[in-house]
Design an enzyme around this catalytic site. Structure first.
Site, short mmCIF file in Angstrom:
data_model
loop_
_atom_site.label_atom_id
_atom_site.label_comp_id
_atom_site.label_asym_id
_atom_site.label_seq_id
_atom_site.Cartn_x
_atom_site.Cartn_y
_atom_site.Cartn_z
N GLY A 23 0.86 -1.15 -0.13
CA GLY A 23 -0.05 0.01 -0.12
C GLY A 23 0.66 1.23 -0.01
O GLY A 23 2.18 0.96 -0.12
N GLY A 24 0.21 2.41 0.13
CA GLY A 24 0.99 3.49 -0.09
C GLY A 24 1.88 3.73 1.22
O GLY A 24 2.86 4.42 1.25
N PHE A 25 1.33 3.31 2.43
CA PHE A 25 2.16 3.49 3.47
C PHE A 25 3.20 2.29 3.74
O PHE A 25 4.51 2.64 4.11
CB PHE A 25 1.35 3.46 4.68
N GLY A 26 3.21 0.96 3.42
CA GLY A 26 4.04 0.14 3.58
C GLY A 26 3.85 -1.14 3.01
O GLY A 26 2.90 -1.27 2.06
N VAL A 28 3.18 -5.47 3.41
CA VAL A 28 2.77 -6.31 4.80
C VAL A 28 3.44 -7.75 4.46
O VAL A 28 3.13 -8.17 2.84
CB VAL A 28 1.19 -6.46 4.75
N LYS A 43 3.74 -5.46 9.21
CA LYS A 43 3.49 -4.14 8.50
C LYS A 43 4.70 -3.54 8.42
O LYS A 43 4.87 -2.85 9.52
CB LYS A 43 2.22 -3.45 8.78
N ASP A 148 -10.84 5.23 8.26
CA ASP A 148 -10.67 4.55 7.13
C ASP A 148 -11.31 3.18 7.08
O ASP A 148 -11.07 2.04 6.58
CB ASP A 148 -9.38 4.34 6.73
#
Length: 446
Positions: A23-26, A28, A43, A148
């Site tokens: 994803g945009g953050f990290g 998994v 994550k 979210d």
């Protein structure tokens, strides 16, 4: 931070690392903890970011966000919120710090919906609705917001019990100290955002999560994603004007208590934030409805798990499992949606349908790459929800490129970046992988 010192998980204690999502953050990963002898999920901050070393401000900010998320998860620990097990210390330069969490073997409400091509049996649907409300009520009782709440952020354990996940946008609510609930950070997926949240000056409050829960209820009951063909600009325009997902396809006669749950759903997505019921009130409805169907839960879960475990379902998600689910009418999105297509969009992931011809199954990687090159104009215009497809490509898309794609306001712009940066440098392997993902999510385009 006590959490970090008391629950440190070293890289050396893990084995069998397997990439399961991006994803945009990290990123998994799934891994087996050598001492605990069970699987965990990790994550971590995106590899592209971690390779820049911790001197750059983006990394510092990402690590702070990760630590904040870990603290929120620890604070919100309950049976209906994903449990944190520790802080991953990383194995530089490939992986940075991360959060070690319990591994949820059955994916999410999103992946379940993909595999079933529709909603789960009613008793299970009602249990999911209740368990999400339980988790959100606990979260709000701890003065935390989620911001979210959507199908992909409700994970499922091996018995299909629901747990809230992805607190990357969660923030401490100050409503316990003030009459007005404020948090100062805006986030969330736009299809699940309330009408008041679209202005840039908006500060999220608990009513944000209550609205998202209403849209999530609709998604659980119908087995669909709201507004499948509508991009941000159109949703931004129409939701404040009162448009909501179409309830006509929910037959209130199909199950006892369904009318009460639909009434709750509509109250949750009310245009006036103060009219949306608190989760304590939502629980009165969901618990009452669930009590009407408790005797059918075990059978419903068994039928779903049997269907998901069958070879047909596991390897060919375009076919329904070996139990019946409520048939759905033709996809009916809001008045501002495009004409229905031959697929349903599910939070950016398309439910796979039967291809008109099996010839595509025999294509070589070179054939697939040629198709991607030859049909550049068609794909640039036709592919929607590009980020969801990019996430399935995982590490094939560089972290910096992912950020650039995310910043593009239109699907066409996102696809142009993908062609210019990833396809140009990635060669046949990346294009072939994109073709395979495209075939699953956009069968009409291949």
């Amino acid at each position: 931070m006590a959490l970090l010192s008391n629950k440190s998980v070293r890289h050396e204690s893990l084995e069998n690392l397997e990439h399961i999502g991006s994803g945009g953050f990290g990123v998994v990963y799934k891994a087996r903890h050598k001492d605990w002898d069970f699987d965990v999920a990790i994550k971590v901050i995106r590899e592209a970011a971690s390779s820049q070393l911790s001197h750059s401000s983006p990394i510092v900010n990402d690590e702070k966000a990760l630590h904040d998320e870990a603290d929120h998860m620890d604070t919100a620990s309950c049976p209906f919120v994903l449990r944190i097990l520790g802080i991953y210390q990383g194995n530089p330069p490939k992986m940075s710090k991360g959060i070690v969490m319990e591994f949820m073997g059955r994916g999410s409400i999103l992946s379940l919906r993909n595999e079933l091509s529709g909603p789960p049996p009613w008793p299970l649907a009602f249990r999911l609705a209740h368990e999400v409300a339980l988790g959100m009520n606990f979260l709000h009782s701890k003065n935390l917001l989620h911001q979210d709440l959507k199908p992909s952020n409700v994970l499922l354990d091996d018995d299909l019990h629901a747990k809230l996940a992805d607190f990357g946008l969660a923030r401490v609510s100050t409503s316990a100290l003030k009459n007005e609930e404020t948090t100062g950070v805006l986030g969330g997926s736009y299809k699940y955002m309330p009408p008041e949240a679209f202005p840039l000056t908006y500060k999220p409050v608990r009513a944000f999560d209550r609205y998202s829960y209403g849209i999530l209820l609709w998604s659980i009951l119908t087995g669909k994603e709201p507004y499948p063909d509508a991009e941000y600009a159109r949703v931004h325009l129409r939701i404040p004007l009162g448009d909501r997902p179409d309830c006509k396809e929910i037959d209130l006669q199909k199950a006892e208590g369904l009318k009460e749950l639909v009434d709750l759903m509509k109250r949750c997505w009310d245009a006036e934030p103060s009219n949306r019921p608190e989760f304590k009130e939502c629980l009165e409805v969901t618990e009452s409805v669930l009590s009407m169907h408790k005797k059918g839960i075990a059978d419903a879960v068994h039928r779903v798990l049997t269907g998901l475990g069958s070879p047909t379902t596991a390897h060919n998600s375009n076919k329904s499992p070996s139990f019946s689910v409520t048939p759905q009418t033709q996809d009916s999105s809001l008045s501002f949606a495009e004409q229905p297509k031959s697929y349903d969009s599910v939070d950016g992931f398309m439910i796979q349908k039967k291809l008109d011809s099996d010839s595509a199954e025999n294509l070589t990687d070179s054939d697939k790459a040629k198709f991607i090159d030859t049909n550049r104009a068609k794909l640039t215009q036709g592919v929607s929800e590009v980020l969801a497809i990019v996430e399935e490509l995982g590490d094939m898309v560089h972290g910096e490129t992912y950020s650039t794609i995310s910043a593009e306001p239109t699907s066409q712009g996102k696809m142009r970046v993908l062609y210019q940066r990833t396809f140009r440098s990635g060669g046949i392997r990346v294009k072939a992988a994109f073709y395979d993902v495209l075939k699953k999510h956009h069968p009409d385009l291949v």
